[in-house]
Motif scaffolding. Structure first.
Motif, PDB file in Angstrom:
ATOM      1  N   ALA A 290       0.721  -1.249   0.122  1.00  0.00           N
ATOM      2  CA  ALA A 290       0.051  -0.106  -0.151  1.00  0.00           C
ATOM      3  C   ALA A 290       0.746   1.224  -0.050  1.00  0.00           C
ATOM      4  N   LEU A 291       2.053   1.277   0.891  1.00  0.00           N
ATOM      5  CA  LEU A 291       2.789   2.297   0.721  1.00  0.00           C
ATOM      6  C   LEU A 291       3.655   2.616  -0.566  1.00  0.00           C
ATOM      7  N   ALA A 292       3.960   1.567  -1.245  1.00  0.00           N
ATOM      8  CA  ALA A 292       4.408   1.965  -2.536  1.00  0.00           C
ATOM      9  C   ALA A 292       3.418   2.247  -3.627  1.00  0.00           C
ATOM     10  N   TRP A 296       3.540   6.660  -5.575  1.00  0.00           N
ATOM     11  CA  TRP A 296       3.372   6.956  -6.956  1.00  0.00           C
ATOM     12  C   TRP A 296       2.239   7.522  -7.383  1.00  0.00           C
ATOM     13  N   SER A 297       1.096   7.431  -6.591  1.00  0.00           N
ATOM     14  CA  SER A 297      -0.179   8.077  -7.046  1.00  0.00           C
ATOM     15  C   SER A 297      -0.196   9.387  -7.063  1.00  0.00           C
ATOM     16  N   GLN A 298      -0.883   9.828  -8.327  1.00  0.00           N
ATOM     17  CA  GLN A 298      -0.827  11.194  -8.534  1.00  0.00           C
ATOM     18  C   GLN A 298      -2.512  11.765  -8.697  1.00  0.00           C
ATOM     19  N   TRP A 299      -3.392  10.839  -8.175  1.00  0.00           N
ATOM     20  CA  TRP A 299      -4.929  11.196  -8.298  1.00  0.00           C
ATOM     21  C   TRP A 299      -5.371  11.005  -6.826  1.00  0.00           C
ATOM     22  N   PRO A 305      -8.095   6.439  -0.583  1.00  0.00           N
ATOM     23  CA  PRO A 305      -8.199   4.926  -0.426  1.00  0.00           C
ATOM     24  C   PRO A 305      -7.000   4.318   0.178  1.00  0.00           C
ATOM     25  N   LEU A 306      -5.691   4.474  -0.678  1.00  0.00           N
ATOM     26  CA  LEU A 306      -4.669   4.021  -0.157  1.00  0.00           C
ATOM     27  C   LEU A 306      -4.153   4.470   1.131  1.00  0.00           C
ATOM     28  N   LEU A 307      -4.420   5.791   1.655  1.00  0.00           N
ATOM     29  CA  LEU A 307      -3.920   6.260   2.722  1.00  0.00           C
ATOM     30  C   LEU A 307      -5.251   5.570   3.954  1.00  0.00           C
ATOM     31  N   MET A 308      -6.158   5.246   3.534  1.00  0.00           N
ATOM     32  CA  MET A 308      -6.955   4.708   4.569  1.00  0.00           C
ATOM     33  C   MET A 308      -6.625   3.142   4.761  1.00  0.00           C
ATOM     34  N   PRO A 366       8.142   9.988  -4.505  1.00  0.00           N
ATOM     35  CA  PRO A 366       7.994   8.645  -4.710  1.00  0.00           C
ATOM     36  C   PRO A 366       9.182   7.502  -4.465  1.00  0.00           C
ATOM     37  N   ALA A 367      10.069   7.841  -4.990  1.00  0.00           N
ATOM     38  CA  ALA A 367      11.407   6.885  -4.955  1.00  0.00           C
ATOM     39  C   ALA A 367      11.894   6.757  -3.534  1.00  0.00           C
TER      40      ALA A 367
END
Length: 394
Positions: A290-292, A296-299, A305-308, A366-367
């Motif tokens: 989920a962290l990776a 890289w998400s820009q939306w 949802p990933l932060l949730m 992101p990296a």
């Protein structure tokens, strides 16, 4: 069912709401003043390094003196730094070093406070209900992280960062009132007063070192703080430069974490015995993915949802490890062991935030977060292989 815990829990909600306000304001203020991801890490790193020795002392204080009395004093002192910083912001005189100084002062006071606040919980509810109490405390933390950041983001956009700092300072008074009204059960008789300082300090380390389970949990807490939680330091970078959503958007990012963490805390409050170790490792192996993805998400539609997911997974890991630290060790050394665990929980994210901020500034956020995800996943695999007892926790 416990009057004193009700007082604690209600005041805890009020205090945490103020802290949620300040956390959003601090990241935004530092980034506004410096436009540097490295300085985001430096601010937390300096306070964590200077507060670490105080955390050890806090463990000794928790085992030497009545914990309620200690907490009345520390919570009263915590009112001062955010109020002073709010005044400097209001007068438009604030500089980065003011933020670092105030954060360090709060960190050192909180370092004395946290071991007593953590180890007093079994005195309020008894050992059998400690997991439920910890889960309810986690739920309170996450509810305030849902409400606070959104309101803080709007308040910052409207009137600047002074308001959130002032609100946080005032809310500590609720904790002062609650602890002053408590009459907790006395802790078992302790012989610590007759021990030397050096011997007292070593006891906490020895208890952890001699237990493979506690050592595995301790290393896991370090890895979680330094690697998995490093994304928290970089949220202002994502809000300002990657997602371009500003201070209100930063509030929504923090709120998404809070929503996920609340769901995780409520689920943990009903977790059956015999499953803790398995749940701990499943969460530990899934969270790096989920962290990776978040890195890289820009939306915003995907990021929230990933932060949730990250919020839920991290609170599950922390709740299980915290509960085991509180229930496995005897009360005579609980304050010192709790101080070591608390030092890791609250200090490691800031220590990990410094290299995360530096790498984000030179490689990109992101990296930097992808590397952190890999390191945490590797840590979980090593812990699983070296300390299989952790996987069998009930």
């Amino acid at each position: 069912r416990y009057r004193d815990f009700r007082l604690y829990w209600l005041a805890f909600n009020v205090s945490l709401l103020g802290l949620a306000f300040q956390n959003v304001a601090q990241g935004w203020l530092v980034y506004r003043l410096t436009n540097s991801a490295t300085m985001l890490g430096v601010t937390g790193f300096v306070s964590a390094i200077l507060a670490a020795p105080a955390m050890i002392v806090g463990g000794l204080v928790a085992d030497r003196f009545p914990r309620r009395n200690v907490l009345v004093v520390t919570q009263a002192l915590l009112v001062i730094p955010p109020v002073v910083l709010a005044y400097l912001i209001w007068r438009d005189q604030v500089q980065v070093w003011h933020v670092i100084a105030a954060t360090t002062a709060m960190g050192m006071i909180a370092a004395i406070d946290l071991p007593s606040r953590t180890s007093i919980v079994p005195q309020l509810v008894g050992l059998d209900d400690t997991l439920n109490a910890q889960s309810l405390s986690s739920a309170a933390r996450q509810v305030t992280r849902i409400i606070g950041p959104v309101l803080a983001g709007m308040l910052i956009a409207w009137k600047g960062e002074a308001g959130p700092y002032l609100i946080n300072g005032v809310t500590y008074l609720a904790m002062v009132a609650a602890f002053a009204a408590m009459r907790p059960q006395p802790a078992p008789a302790q012989s610590l007063r007759q021990e030397g300082l050096r011997s007292s300090l070593l006891d906490g380390f020895q208890v952890i070192w001699k237990s493979s389970i506690l050592l595995g949990l301790f290393v896991m807490a370090i890895a979680q703080g330094m690697f998995l939680n490093s994304y928290l330091t970089l949220l202002p970078v994502y809000a300002g430069d990657i997602l371009r959503v500003g201070a209100p958007g930063l509030g929504w990012l923090n709120t998404a974490i809070g929503v996920g963490a609340l769901l995780g805390a409520l689920w943990m409050a009903n977790l059956e015995q015999g499953r803790r170790g398995r749940v701990l490792f499943v969460a530990g192996l899934l969270m790096p993915v989920a962290l990776a993805a978040f890195a890289w998400s820009q939306w915003m539609g995907l990021t929230l949802p990933l932060l949730m997911v990250l919020g839920g997974g991290t609170v599950v890991i922390r709740t299980i490890t915290t509960t085991m630290f509180l229930t496995v060790v005897p009360d005579q050394v609980r304050g010192r062991v709790s101080s070591l665990a608390t030092m890791v929980y609250f200090g490691a994210p800031y220590i990990g935030g410094l290299p995360a901020g530096f790498l984000a500034e030179h490689w990109g956020a992101p990296a930097a977060l992808t590397l952190a995800a890999i390191l945490f996943w590797v840590s979980m695999v090593i812990i699983g292989l070296k300390t299989p007892g952790v996987r069998r926790l009930e």
